[in-house]
Design a protein around this motif. Structure first.
Motif, mmCIF file in Angstrom:
data_model
loop_
_atom_site.group_PDB
_atom_site.id
_atom_site.type_symbol
_atom_site.label_atom_id
_atom_site.label_comp_id
_atom_site.label_asym_id
_atom_site.label_seq_id
_atom_site.Cartn_x
_atom_site.Cartn_y
_atom_site.Cartn_z
ATOM 1 N N SER A 6 3.057 10.002 1.092
ATOM 2 C CA SER A 6 3.327 10.895 -0.034
ATOM 3 C C SER A 6 3.015 10.220 -1.359
ATOM 4 O O SER A 6 2.523 10.849 -2.288
ATOM 5 C CB SER A 6 4.795 11.339 -0.026
ATOM 6 O OG SER A 6 5.034 12.191 1.059
ATOM 7 N N ALA A 7 3.325 8.933 -1.468
ATOM 8 C CA ALA A 7 3.047 8.198 -2.704
ATOM 9 C C ALA A 7 1.548 8.128 -2.959
ATOM 10 O O ALA A 7 1.091 8.315 -4.084
ATOM 11 C CB ALA A 7 3.640 6.800 -2.631
ATOM 12 N N ASN A 54 2.656 12.616 -4.564
ATOM 13 C CA ASN A 54 3.812 13.497 -4.493
ATOM 14 C C ASN A 54 5.061 12.781 -4.962
ATOM 15 O O ASN A 54 5.276 11.616 -4.657
ATOM 16 C CB ASN A 54 4.029 13.991 -3.063
ATOM 17 C CG ASN A 54 2.886 14.844 -2.579
ATOM 18 O OD1 ASN A 54 2.071 15.284 -3.365
ATOM 19 N ND2 ASN A 54 2.817 15.063 -1.299
ATOM 20 N N ALA A 55 5.903 13.513 -5.669
ATOM 21 C CA ALA A 55 7.125 12.934 -6.207
ATOM 22 C C ALA A 55 8.262 13.042 -5.208
ATOM 23 O O ALA A 55 8.335 13.983 -4.426
ATOM 24 C CB ALA A 55 7.513 13.650 -7.496
ATOM 25 N N GLY A 56 9.162 12.079 -5.246
ATOM 26 C CA GLY A 56 10.358 12.088 -4.427
ATOM 27 C C GLY A 56 11.585 11.905 -5.308
ATOM 28 O O GLY A 56 11.493 11.360 -6.403
ATOM 29 N N GLY A 93 16.207 13.575 -11.161
ATOM 30 C CA GLY A 93 15.011 12.827 -11.508
ATOM 31 C C GLY A 93 14.114 12.610 -10.301
ATOM 32 O O GLY A 93 14.574 12.651 -9.160
ATOM 33 N N PHE A 94 12.836 12.378 -10.583
ATOM 34 C CA PHE A 94 11.837 12.184 -9.539
ATOM 35 C C PHE A 94 10.897 11.058 -9.911
ATOM 36 O O PHE A 94 10.617 10.836 -11.080
ATOM 37 C CB PHE A 94 11.030 13.474 -9.338
ATOM 38 C CG PHE A 94 11.873 14.634 -8.969
ATOM 39 C CD1 PHE A 94 12.235 14.858 -7.658
ATOM 40 C CD2 PHE A 94 12.342 15.504 -9.940
ATOM 41 C CE1 PHE A 94 13.038 15.924 -7.313
ATOM 42 C CE2 PHE A 94 13.139 16.576 -9.614
ATOM 43 C CZ PHE A 94 13.492 16.783 -8.294
ATOM 44 N N LYS A 95 10.405 10.369 -8.895
ATOM 45 C CA LYS A 95 9.459 9.270 -9.091
ATOM 46 C C LYS A 95 8.134 9.647 -8.454
ATOM 47 O O LYS A 95 8.085 10.186 -7.360
ATOM 48 C CB LYS A 95 9.997 7.993 -8.456
ATOM 49 C CG LYS A 95 9.119 6.800 -8.663
ATOM 50 C CD LYS A 95 9.954 5.612 -9.057
ATOM 51 C CE LYS A 95 9.099 4.384 -9.242
ATOM 52 N NZ LYS A 95 8.619 4.238 -10.580
ATOM 53 N N LEU A 96 7.062 9.347 -9.175
ATOM 54 C CA LEU A 96 5.708 9.619 -8.723
ATOM 55 C C LEU A 96 4.921 8.315 -8.857
ATOM 56 O O LEU A 96 4.468 7.972 -9.928
ATOM 57 C CB LEU A 96 5.085 10.716 -9.576
ATOM 58 C CG LEU A 96 3.618 11.055 -9.383
ATOM 59 C CD1 LEU A 96 3.390 11.627 -8.002
ATOM 60 C CD2 LEU A 96 3.179 12.055 -10.427
ATOM 61 N N PHE A 132 9.993 11.364 -13.891
ATOM 62 C CA PHE A 132 10.402 12.431 -14.793
ATOM 63 C C PHE A 132 11.846 12.777 -14.520
ATOM 64 O O PHE A 132 12.306 12.797 -13.387
ATOM 65 C CB PHE A 132 9.460 13.638 -14.786
ATOM 66 C CG PHE A 132 9.086 14.209 -13.474
ATOM 67 C CD1 PHE A 132 9.572 15.436 -13.088
ATOM 68 C CD2 PHE A 132 8.211 13.546 -12.628
ATOM 69 C CE1 PHE A 132 9.197 15.994 -11.876
ATOM 70 C CE2 PHE A 132 7.828 14.108 -11.425
ATOM 71 C CZ PHE A 132 8.327 15.326 -11.051
ATOM 72 N N ILE A 133 12.571 12.999 -15.637
ATOM 73 C CA ILE A 133 14.025 13.113 -15.612
ATOM 74 C C ILE A 133 14.440 14.417 -16.294
ATOM 75 O O ILE A 133 14.036 14.687 -17.425
ATOM 76 C CB ILE A 133 14.662 11.914 -16.358
ATOM 77 C CG1 ILE A 133 14.187 10.603 -15.738
ATOM 78 C CG2 ILE A 133 16.176 12.026 -16.361
ATOM 79 C CD1 ILE A 133 14.415 9.391 -16.622
ATOM 80 N N PHE A 134 15.245 15.203 -15.603
ATOM 81 C CA PHE A 134 15.838 16.402 -16.185
ATOM 82 C C PHE A 134 17.233 16.042 -16.656
ATOM 83 O O PHE A 134 18.064 15.607 -15.862
ATOM 84 C CB PHE A 134 15.923 17.519 -15.142
ATOM 85 C CG PHE A 134 14.589 18.006 -14.659
ATOM 86 C CD1 PHE A 134 13.900 18.970 -15.371
ATOM 87 C CD2 PHE A 134 14.027 17.510 -13.495
ATOM 88 C CE1 PHE A 134 12.671 19.448 -14.929
ATOM 89 C CE2 PHE A 134 12.808 17.971 -13.041
ATOM 90 C CZ PHE A 134 12.125 18.935 -13.768
#
Length: 126
Positions: A5-6, A10-12, A36-39, A44-46
């Protein structure tokens, strides 16, 4: 997040504790991280106030851009779920009156895109 996925971009999901540890200094006094998600290298952080995009730049990753987008500037967004044979779901966000989405992110199947949609819908739709 799996290596496959990385590689595909794709973000996880990332835990709130990890996000607070690493990015807590970016938050205002009454701001909280929702999700938050890492790509690969980017994150990216909500938060309850805005969307924070962390863009690690260059080969060495020594330069980082922190982009902050107030929810009130997001005019629309779309979430496309992963299909049976798809590896990812997709999030598109339009800022102000732009014709094309300003932000396009892909999530692996481990991310509940309905939760992502809910996190965006509440502050954007008011």
């Amino acid at each position: 997040m799996g290596i496959f996925s990385a590689i595909l971009g794709n973000a996880g999901s990332v835990s709130q504790e990890d996000l607070i540890k690493k990015y807590g200094q970016l938050l205002t006094s009454n701001e909280e991280i929702e999700m938050g998600f890492k790509l690969i290298r980017d994150t990216f952080i909500f938060t309850n106030k805005r969307l924070i995009l962390v863009d690690v730049q260059g080969i060495t990753g020594s330069k980082t851009e922190y982009k902050s987008i107030a929810y009130k500037n997001i005019t629309r967004f779309s979430v496309e779920t992963a299909g049976t044979f798809d590896l990812d779901a997709e999030l598109k966000i339009w800022i102000s009156s732009e014709q094309q989405p300003s932000i396009v992110k892909q999530f692996n199947k481990s991310v509940n895109v309905y939760e992502v949609q809910k996190i965006l819908a509440f502050p954007v739709l008011g």
